[in-house]
Write an enzyme that holds these catalytic residues in place. Structure first.
Site, PDB file in Angstrom:
ATOM      1  N   GLU A   1       5.223   2.382   0.449  1.00  6.77           N
ATOM      2  CA  GLU A   1       4.185   1.561  -0.181  1.00  6.77           C
ATOM      3  C   GLU A   1       4.361   1.640  -1.696  1.00  6.77           C
ATOM      4  OE1 GLU A   1       1.749  -1.047  -1.046  1.00  6.77           O
ATOM      5  OE2 GLU A   1       1.880  -0.609   1.110  1.00  6.77           O
TER       6      GLU A   1
ATOM      7  N   ASP B   1       6.120  -5.404   7.767  1.00  2.00           N
ATOM      8  CA  ASP B   1       4.905  -6.222   7.727  1.00  2.00           C
ATOM      9  C   ASP B   1       4.535  -6.515   6.272  1.00  2.00           C
ATOM     10  OD1 ASP B   1       2.406  -7.351   8.176  1.00  2.00           O
ATOM     11  OD2 ASP B   1       1.414  -5.415   8.371  1.00  2.00           O
TER      12      ASP B   1
ATOM     13  N   ASP C   1       9.932   0.826  -2.740  1.00  2.87           N
ATOM     14  CA  ASP C   1      10.086  -0.492  -2.148  1.00  2.87           C
ATOM     15  C   ASP C   1      10.722  -0.313  -0.773  1.00  2.87           C
ATOM     16  OD1 ASP C   1      10.904  -3.008  -1.346  1.00  2.87           O
ATOM     17  OD2 ASP C   1      11.812  -3.550  -3.259  1.00  2.87           O
ATOM     18  N   GLY C   2       9.980  -0.635   0.269  1.00  4.01           N
ATOM     19  CA  GLY C   2      10.484  -0.417   1.617  1.00  4.01           C
ATOM     20  C   GLY C   2      11.735  -1.189   1.943  1.00  4.01           C
TER      21      GLY C   2
ATOM     22  N   HIS D   1       5.926  -1.479   4.785  1.00  4.82           N
ATOM     23  CA  HIS D   1       4.814  -1.935   3.935  1.00  4.82           C
ATOM     24  C   HIS D   1       3.526  -1.360   4.522  1.00  4.82           C
ATOM     25  CE1 HIS D   1       8.081  -4.728   3.097  1.00  4.82           C
ATOM     26  NE2 HIS D   1       7.469  -5.034   1.959  1.00  4.82           N
TER      27      HIS D   1
ATOM     28  N   HIS E   1      -0.560  -5.474  16.024  1.00  8.81           N
ATOM     29  CA  HIS E   1      -0.861  -4.118  16.491  1.00  8.81           C
ATOM     30  C   HIS E   1      -0.842  -4.021  18.016  1.00  8.81           C
ATOM     31  CE1 HIS E   1      -2.853  -3.411  12.345  1.00  8.81           C
ATOM     32  NE2 HIS E   1      -1.567  -3.134  12.321  1.00  8.81           N
TER      33      HIS E   1
ATOM     34  N   SER F   1      -1.202   0.149  10.612  1.00 11.50           N
ATOM     35  CA  SER F   1      -0.029   0.581  11.370  1.00 11.50           C
ATOM     36  C   SER F   1       0.343   2.055  11.166  1.00 11.50           C
ATOM     37  CB  SER F   1       1.167  -0.320  11.057  1.00 11.50           C
ATOM     38  OG  SER F   1       1.356  -0.479   9.666  1.00 11.50           O
TER      39      SER F   1
END
Length: 324
Positions: free
Chosen positions: A149, A198, A177-178, A42, A19, A131
């Site tokens: 997500e 991430d 699904d990213g 994510h 971050h 995030s």
């Protein structure tokens, strides 16, 4: 598949690293007039309670964000000792980083702490932003954020948390699904993007999927900024991630930066009874393709201070490497 919950790990040393990097990148990227689209592959739940059952069960924030805050609030005097050089310093005998005070805190760390503080009442540290909320807080009206997500519980929490922002069409929450969902959005309309990846790496295949996603994304949109967090653990797949991403960047003729933070020994230890104790996550890294040109200098100031505060033994160290 869905056993991982970031709520157990919120505010740990990996979050401090990722971050701090995220805020530093966005502060530079958002200076331009052209709209920026940010993709969080994510996203998790978005907001976390450090006084909640999940965070208190693991206690990881105590050696991450909360440790950083307490050291600074206590006004620990700066001290230094002779020690072997770390990866982030010159060779030979050097002084270990002095513990910072609020007065000499690196700008990147100050910006990170101010960001987290903005989600809390003065003097309180109960809420930790993930995030999605860090990104949204920094975006301008023209910018967009797309959150991916697939965890059935976290997607509901994320959607509810984002709804409270009343951000309208600026933020899109996608139950996808990213790794795959991002493909249809590249390149973005304004041709400026930050992809923040991430994953939990709970599934071994995630290591391969990260590299595959970045490879595909570079073919679709070579000038985007791609930021990948990865754990540094005794697994060949983990060590392959930065090596393979560097190869991708080099082949594409793009610049890259790799920053790592180690807080303790990564070896398995035995207690007095002879039982093996796993050390937990000892280190992690951020690999960025097409990084802002200001990022390397910012991290060279910030990471020694994180080593000084978050380091748990003599193995604590950092590195900042760049090329391209």
């Amino acid at each position: 598949m869905f056993s991982y919950r970031h709520a157990f790990h919120a505010g740990n040393h990996a979050d401090v690293l990722k971050h701090t990097v995220l805020v530093a990148m966005l502060q530079h990227l958002l200076q331009k007039d052209t709209a920026l689209t940010v993709f969080d592959t994510h996203a998790g739940a978005g907001l976390y309670r450090l006084d909640g059952d999940y965070a208190e069960t693991s206690g990881e924030a105590a050696n991450g964000f909360m440790r950083l805050v307490k050291e600074l609030e206590n006004g620990t005097p700066a001290t230094s000792t002779e020690a072997p050089a770390t990866k982030g310093s010159a060779a030979g005998k050097v002084k270990t980083p002095a513990k910072p005070t609020l007065d000499d805190l690196a700008p990147a760390l100050k910006a990170y702490l101010e960001m987290v503080a903005s989600f809390n009442n003065k003097g309180s540290h109960k809420v930790y932003p993930g995030s999605p909320f860090i990104i949204q807080r920094l975006l301008g009206d023209r910018d967009k954020l797309k959150l991916f997500e697939i965890h059935p519980t976290d997607i509901k929490t994320l959607a509810a948390n984002i709804a409270q922002l009343e951000a309208g069409r600026q933020v899109a929450v996608l139950r996808e699904d990213g790794f795959e969902g991002i493909k249809k959005f590249l390149p973005p309309p304004a041709r400026r993007a930050l992809v923040f990846c991430d994953p939990s790496y709970e599934i071994k295949n995630d290591y391969l999927r990260v590299v595959a996603m970045v490879a595909d994304s570079l073919t679709r949109f070579a000038t985007g900024t791609y930021a990948v967090w990865y754990p540094i653990i005794p697994r060949p797949e983990a060590h392959d991630v930065p090596r393979k991403l560097k190869t991708l960047a080099t082949k594409a003729g793009r610049s890259w930066l790799n920053a790592t933070l180690t807080v303790k020994n990564s070896k398995l230890l035995s207690d007095e009874a002879g039982d093996v104790k796993r050390p937990g996550l000892p280190a992690s890294g951020m690999f960025i393709i097409n990084p802002p040109h200001t990022l390397k200098a910012a991290l060279q100031l910030a990471l020694p201070q994180l080593v000084a505060v978050l380091g748990q033994d003599q193995h604590a160290t950092f590195s900042v490497d760049a090329g391209g």
